[in-house]
Write a protein that holds these residues in place. Structure first.
Motif, mmCIF file in Angstrom:
data_model
loop_
_atom_site.group_PDB
_atom_site.id
_atom_site.type_symbol
_atom_site.label_atom_id
_atom_site.label_comp_id
_atom_site.label_asym_id
_atom_site.label_seq_id
_atom_site.Cartn_x
_atom_site.Cartn_y
_atom_site.Cartn_z
ATOM 1 N N THR A 119 0.393 -1.918 -2.332
ATOM 2 C CA THR A 119 0.250 -3.074 -1.450
ATOM 3 C C THR A 119 1.745 -3.700 -1.357
ATOM 4 O OG1 THR A 119 -0.949 -4.678 -0.505
ATOM 5 C CG2 THR A 119 -0.727 -4.838 -2.667
ATOM 6 N N VAL A 120 2.130 -3.713 -0.154
ATOM 7 C CA VAL A 120 3.336 -4.527 -0.035
ATOM 8 C C VAL A 120 3.355 -5.606 1.133
ATOM 9 C CG1 VAL A 120 5.841 -4.075 0.729
ATOM 10 C CG2 VAL A 120 4.643 -2.586 -0.477
ATOM 11 N N ARG A 121 3.972 -6.912 0.776
ATOM 12 C CA ARG A 121 4.073 -7.888 1.883
ATOM 13 C C ARG A 121 5.384 -8.103 1.981
ATOM 14 N NH1 ARG A 121 1.903 -13.326 -0.247
ATOM 15 N NH2 ARG A 121 4.205 -13.465 -1.159
ATOM 16 N N LEU A 122 6.071 -7.747 3.383
ATOM 17 C CA LEU A 122 7.338 -7.691 3.537
ATOM 18 C C LEU A 122 7.719 -9.399 3.993
ATOM 19 C CD1 LEU A 122 7.408 -4.742 5.998
ATOM 20 C CD2 LEU A 122 8.370 -5.086 3.712
ATOM 21 N N ALA A 123 9.021 -9.865 3.729
ATOM 22 C CA ALA A 123 9.442 -11.041 4.222
ATOM 23 C C ALA A 123 9.603 -11.057 5.698
ATOM 24 C CB ALA A 123 10.761 -11.347 3.611
ATOM 25 N N GLY A 124 9.581 -12.137 6.332
ATOM 26 C CA GLY A 124 9.658 -12.415 7.732
ATOM 27 C C GLY A 124 10.794 -11.420 8.420
ATOM 28 N N HIS A 125 12.001 -11.388 7.680
ATOM 29 C CA HIS A 125 12.980 -10.649 8.357
ATOM 30 C C HIS A 125 12.868 -9.118 8.233
ATOM 31 C CE1 HIS A 125 14.204 -11.060 4.172
ATOM 32 N NE2 HIS A 125 14.955 -9.709 4.287
ATOM 33 N N ASP A 159 -0.454 -1.259 3.066
ATOM 34 C CA ASP A 159 -0.967 -0.823 2.140
ATOM 35 C C ASP A 159 -1.052 0.900 2.301
ATOM 36 O OD1 ASP A 159 -1.684 -3.173 1.297
ATOM 37 O OD2 ASP A 159 -3.446 -3.389 2.365
ATOM 38 N N GLY A 160 -0.999 1.790 1.010
ATOM 39 C CA GLY A 160 -0.949 3.058 1.125
ATOM 40 C C GLY A 160 -0.510 3.714 -0.083
ATOM 41 N N LYS A 161 -0.533 5.023 -0.158
ATOM 42 C CA LYS A 161 0.406 5.604 -1.072
ATOM 43 C C LYS A 161 1.766 5.780 -0.990
ATOM 44 C CE LYS A 161 -1.932 9.295 -2.783
ATOM 45 N NZ LYS A 161 -2.376 8.628 -3.891
ATOM 46 N N LEU A 162 2.269 5.544 -2.006
ATOM 47 C CA LEU A 162 3.829 5.406 -2.023
ATOM 48 C C LEU A 162 4.149 7.060 -2.399
ATOM 49 C CD1 LEU A 162 6.663 3.812 -2.469
ATOM 50 C CD2 LEU A 162 6.296 3.728 -4.962
ATOM 51 N N VAL A 163 5.005 7.486 -1.302
ATOM 52 C CA VAL A 163 5.347 8.938 -1.262
ATOM 53 C C VAL A 163 6.550 9.151 -1.826
ATOM 54 C CG1 VAL A 163 3.422 9.498 0.171
ATOM 55 C CG2 VAL A 163 5.456 9.071 1.286
ATOM 56 N N ALA A 164 7.566 8.328 -1.529
ATOM 57 C CA ALA A 164 8.902 8.379 -1.619
ATOM 58 C C ALA A 164 9.806 7.296 -1.859
ATOM 59 C CB ALA A 164 9.721 9.148 -0.764
ATOM 60 N N THR A 208 8.964 4.730 0.947
ATOM 61 C CA THR A 208 7.998 5.319 1.952
ATOM 62 C C THR A 208 6.525 5.041 1.503
ATOM 63 O OG1 THR A 208 9.950 6.707 2.680
ATOM 64 C CG2 THR A 208 7.641 7.025 3.645
ATOM 65 N N VAL A 209 5.783 4.479 2.434
ATOM 66 C CA VAL A 209 4.310 4.410 2.098
ATOM 67 C C VAL A 209 3.705 5.129 3.202
ATOM 68 C CG1 VAL A 209 2.443 2.645 1.843
ATOM 69 C CG2 VAL A 209 4.657 2.223 1.249
ATOM 70 N N LEU A 210 2.575 6.079 2.725
ATOM 71 C CA LEU A 210 1.561 6.645 3.711
ATOM 72 C C LEU A 210 0.472 5.989 3.607
ATOM 73 C CD1 LEU A 210 1.116 9.435 5.157
ATOM 74 C CD2 LEU A 210 0.006 10.279 3.186
ATOM 75 N N GLY A 217 -2.571 7.384 8.225
ATOM 76 C CA GLY A 217 -1.802 8.784 8.423
ATOM 77 C C GLY A 217 -0.273 8.515 8.474
ATOM 78 N N VAL A 218 0.266 7.280 8.790
ATOM 79 C CA VAL A 218 1.474 7.259 9.257
ATOM 80 C C VAL A 218 2.368 6.735 7.928
ATOM 81 C CG1 VAL A 218 3.028 5.468 10.497
ATOM 82 C CG2 VAL A 218 0.835 6.302 11.524
ATOM 83 N N GLU A 219 3.676 7.281 7.844
ATOM 84 C CA GLU A 219 4.555 6.905 7.022
ATOM 85 C C GLU A 219 5.190 5.869 7.541
ATOM 86 O OE1 GLU A 219 6.915 10.299 5.503
ATOM 87 O OE2 GLU A 219 5.152 11.268 4.685
ATOM 88 N N ARG A 220 5.420 4.728 6.599
ATOM 89 C CA ARG A 220 6.175 3.808 7.024
ATOM 90 C C ARG A 220 7.217 3.460 5.933
ATOM 91 N NH1 ARG A 220 4.210 -1.901 8.334
ATOM 92 N NH2 ARG A 220 6.113 -3.112 8.504
ATOM 93 N N ARG A 221 8.427 3.665 6.309
ATOM 94 C CA ARG A 221 9.398 3.426 5.629
ATOM 95 C C ARG A 221 10.107 1.928 5.777
ATOM 96 N NH1 ARG A 221 15.037 7.303 5.507
ATOM 97 N NH2 ARG A 221 16.007 6.655 3.906
ATOM 98 N N ILE A 222 9.940 1.426 4.302
ATOM 99 C CA ILE A 222 10.326 -0.161 4.139
ATOM 100 C C ILE A 222 11.779 -0.402 3.395
ATOM 101 C CG2 ILE A 222 8.122 -0.971 4.719
ATOM 102 C CD1 ILE A 222 7.721 -0.979 1.630
ATOM 103 N N GLU A 223 12.481 -1.388 3.794
ATOM 104 C CA GLU A 223 13.530 -1.538 2.903
ATOM 105 C C GLU A 223 13.152 -2.421 1.551
ATOM 106 O OE1 GLU A 223 17.105 -1.873 3.967
ATOM 107 O OE2 GLU A 223 16.901 -0.687 5.849
#
Length: 194
Positions: free
Chosen positions: A101-107, A118-123, A130-132, A136-142
């Motif tokens: 589970t990840v909470r992103l900063a406002g920026h 929330d999801g499976k860390l795939v990369a 990258t979180v699946l 079913g959507v892969e979300r890439r986060i900094e």
């Protein structure tokens, strides 16, 4: 120039390695110097209390001898636990394949995206993870945009709906079907049916 925490890392890493452990994290919050050690990535099981106790004594002795921290502190040597914090790129890389589970900063949130992921860390690499998601959507986060992140541990099977100790309807229905007739009227009715 190396910081005090960098110097602590230099002193603690060989001790952890000699014990067959990884130095997971070093952080200082107020007057607490927290050193987190763990079994190598992919190991079965976690760190034992005996090993943690031995590591604490060795690390304490080394820090007392070298004195890398200029002010008073309390040493805390710990394991990251089942739901471990993810603060560095190395943490994310180590936990690929696990639910997080990840909470992103406002920026770190772009228009139309959720702040919580929330999801499976795939990369993971040095800059992104990258979180699946469940949809079913892969979300890439900094990683630099992460406010807080941790792994999620499933504590066993989820109870079935309507089952479990807190469901009073199930208890009442079960009790009423199992209890013998208590009133004389119920006993008479039962005798007549027999």
């Amino acid at each position: 120039m190396a910081t005090e925490l960098d110097r602590v890392r230099e002193l603690v890493a060989p001790i952890a390695s000699d014990l067959g452990l990884d130095l997971y994290d070093v952080e200082r919050r107020s007057k607490v110097l927290r050193i987190t050690i763990d079994t190598p990535a992919g190991s079965e099981g976690g760190i034992s209390l005996d090993t943690l106790s031995l590591a604490t004594r060795l690390i304490s002795r080394e820090l007392d001898h070298e004195d890398p921290i200029s002010s008073a502190y309390t040493l805390e040597v710990t394991s990251p636990g089942l739901e471990r914090p993810l603060r560095t790129p190395e943490h994310f890389q180590r936990e690929v394949g696990k639910d997080i589970t990840v909470r992103l900063a406002g920026h770190g949130v772009t228009e139309g995206e959720d702040r919580r992921v929330d999801g499976k860390l795939v990369a993971a690499d040095e800059v992104t993870a990258t979180v699946l998601t469940a949809s079913g959507v892969e979300r890439r986060i900094e990683i630099a945009a992460v406010d807080k992140a941790r792994t999620i541990f499933e504590w066993g099977p989820k109870p079935k709906p309507g089952k479990g100790p807190g469901n009073t309807k199930t208890k009442k229905a079960k009790q009423s079907s199992e209890t013998p007739p208590n009133t004389p009227k119920q006993r008479n009715k039962e005798k007549q049916q027999s």
